[in-house]
Write an enzyme that holds these catalytic residues in place. Structure first.
Site, PDB file in Angstrom:
ATOM      1  N   HIS A 100      88.539  -2.660 -51.769  1.00 29.45           N
ATOM      2  CA  HIS A 100      89.385  -2.814 -50.529  1.00 29.45           C
ATOM      3  C   HIS A 100      90.768  -2.287 -50.712  1.00 29.45           C
ATOM      4  O   HIS A 100      91.173  -2.226 -52.045  1.00 29.45           O
ATOM      5  CB  HIS A 100      89.912  -4.384 -50.165  1.00 29.45           C
ATOM      6  N   ASP A 103      92.622  -4.391 -53.498  1.00 29.17           N
ATOM      7  CA  ASP A 103      92.023  -4.635 -54.619  1.00 29.17           C
ATOM      8  C   ASP A 103      92.825  -3.986 -55.626  1.00 29.17           C
ATOM      9  O   ASP A 103      92.930  -4.174 -56.634  1.00 29.17           O
ATOM     10  CB  ASP A 103      90.663  -4.430 -54.684  1.00 29.17           C
TER      11      ASP A 103
HETATM   12  C1  XUL Z   1      82.647 -11.158 -48.022  1.00 31.57           C
HETATM   13  C2  XUL Z   1      82.099  -9.743 -48.223  1.00 31.57           C
HETATM   14  C3  XUL Z   1      82.992  -8.672 -48.603  1.00 31.57           C
HETATM   15  C4  XUL Z   1      82.836  -7.336 -47.814  1.00 31.57           C
HETATM   16  C5  XUL Z   1      83.867  -6.382 -47.899  1.00 31.57           C
HETATM   17  O1  XUL Z   1      81.690 -12.168 -47.785  1.00 31.57           O
HETATM   18  O2  XUL Z   1      81.075  -9.731 -48.297  1.00 31.57           O
HETATM   19  O3  XUL Z   1      83.584  -8.645 -49.752  1.00 31.57           O
HETATM   20  O4  XUL Z   1      81.608  -6.971 -48.713  1.00 31.57           O
HETATM   21  O5  XUL Z   1      84.946  -6.705 -47.303  1.00 31.57           O
END
Ligand code: XUL
Ligand code: CO
Length: 436
Positions: A100, A103
């Site tokens: 993300h 992150d």
């Molecule tokens: C949350 C989840 C996230 C997504 C990306 O449960 O799975 O980490 O994969 O935003």
């Protein structure tokens, strides 16, 4: 560059007899299975958020992990974390990672400051990608942690929050393109509701549809060629999330004319939260031509929440790989370990044990599934079960040549349908013979 995991050398394949905890027993990246190498089939990815941002904190307790890249200056920490991440990817021998936006770089006070920070870190990421050959499987954007997103992002009651979310996704798409990302994932985060009495559901769905169209338009504008994914999850953090499961995502994509633009990123623990199995979610996606990528993890049978544990169950990895191979295998997608080590697994080496085990579990699943396909273990049984559809009656129904009147005439003439066994227990015995 300092070494962040000095106790671990490059992980090698040593085969099933090995007792070395830092070696693969089954994942042999160069070994060919059904014409492709294991690495090409499995396309493993490391989830940056869990593996490098996870602290061991839970809703009841404080962080438990100490890492060599922790630092009082958040930007210095981000740089060191990135170096540690690429050391980890290289030692483990994975070809992909996912992240993300925030992150990899800490969010600043303003959008402009945040973007500046991100630009700095992303340049470093590009250099490390070039140095190591590790690639970005998909990028994504955090639209759920900051308090501004407490009521959702694209489905927030506030258009200002919608705008902020759009600005963040715009930047995340640019960054993903810059890093050569093979995909981009939309996970709703808080696109759902806590309380229906204060929620205009129809309007929120329309806004989510509009938001994704804006993303599709911007993708075209910047010529980003990666695949878009939507990741189903039924609840958590909100009580109900609109991208509930594969079937509701499919209905949503169809309703808003988005089905040609997004495939699914299916997560095992989200499937079980929705009252399904990973097997079910993959089968639905494959049947509708929207199987894209997988967030590989598992829940705990006795806990009702998204525990995001590393996958270890060979029966499940075999079923998953069977469906993935039958659907033609991954193209842009892969197996991203959206999984976190437990709070008491405090050593940095625990991150290696977790990934080695999960990679071996999927390598075994791949080998088992390939053998089932080679032996046509289920083909005859399934073909036999549906053989009636090859008869004149079956063909006429499938070909749209008959209606209820003809069905009635047929039934008057032939009476009760033949009974045939589904042979479930026999099939389960057959499958168990392949679980190795
Ligand atoms: C949350 C989840 C996230 C997504 C990306 O449960 O799975 O980490 O994969 O935003
Ligand atoms: Co996920």
């Amino acid at each position: 560059m300092p070494e962040y995991f000095p106790k671990v050398k490059k992980i090698k394949y040593e085969g099933p007899g090995s007792k070395n905890p830092f070696a693969f027993k089954h994942y042999n990246p160069k070994q060919k299975v059904m014409g492709k190498t294991m690495a090409e089939h499995l396309r493993f990815g490391v989830a940056y958020w869990h593996t490098f941002c996870g602290t061991g904190a839970d809703p009841f307790g404080l962080p438990t992990y100490n890492r060599a890249y922790h630092h009082s200056d958040p930007m210095r920490e981000a740089e060191m974390k990135l170096e540690a991440a690429f050391e980890f990817f290289t030692k483990l021998g994975v070809n992909y990672y996912c992240f993300h936006d925030f992150d990899i770089a800490p969010e600043g006070e303003t959008l402009a400051e945040s973007q500046k920070r991100l630009d700095h870190i992303v340049k470093l990421a590009k250099k490390l990608q070039n140095d190591t050959g590790v690639k970005l499987l998909w990028g994504t954007c955090n639209l759920f942690s900051h308090p501004r997103f407490m009521g959702g992002a694209a489905t927030s009651p506030s258009p200002q929050v919608f705008a902020y979310a759009g600005a963040k996704v715009k930047k995340a798409l640019e960054v993903t393109k810059y890093l050569g990302g093979e995909g981009y994932t939309f996970w709703g985060g808080r696109e759902g509701y806590e309380c229906l009495w204060n929620t205009d559901m129809g309007r929120e769905f329309d806004h989510l549809g509009r938001f994704l169209h804006m993303a599709v338009d911007y993708k075209k504008e910047i010529k980003f060629k990666g695949q878009f994914y939507i990741e189903p999850k039924p609840c958590e953090p909100t009580k109900h999330q609109y991208d509930f499961d594969s079937a509701s995502c499919y209905a949503f994509l169809q309703h808003y004319g988005l089905v040609d633009h997004l495939k699914l990123n299916i997560e095992a623990n989200h499937a079980t939260l929705a009252g399904h199995t990973l097997h079910h979610e993959l089968a639905f996606a494959a049947a509708h031509g929207i199987l894209g990528s997988v967030d590989a993890n598992r829940g705990d049978e006795l806990l009702g929440w998204d525990t995001d544990q590393f996958p270890t169950n060979i029966y499940e990895t075999t079923m998953a790989m069977y469906l993935i191979l039958k659907a033609g295998g991954f193209t842009t997608g892969g197996l991203n370990f959206d999984a976190k080590i437990r709070r008491q697994s405090t050593d940095p080496e625990d991150l290696f044990h977790a990934h080695i085990g999960a990679m071996d579990a999927f390598a075994r699943g791949l080998k088992n599934a390939a053998k089932m396909i080679k032996d046509k273990a289920l083909d005859k049984i399934v073909a036999q079960r549906y053989k009636g559809w090859d008869s004149k009656l079956g063909k006429d129904i499938e070909g749209g040549k008959v209606g209820f009147k003809e069905l009635e005439a047929y039934t008057f003439e032939h009476g009760e349908p033949e009974v045939q066994s589904g042979r479930q227990e026999y099939i389960e015995n057959v499958i168990n013979e392949y679980i190795a």
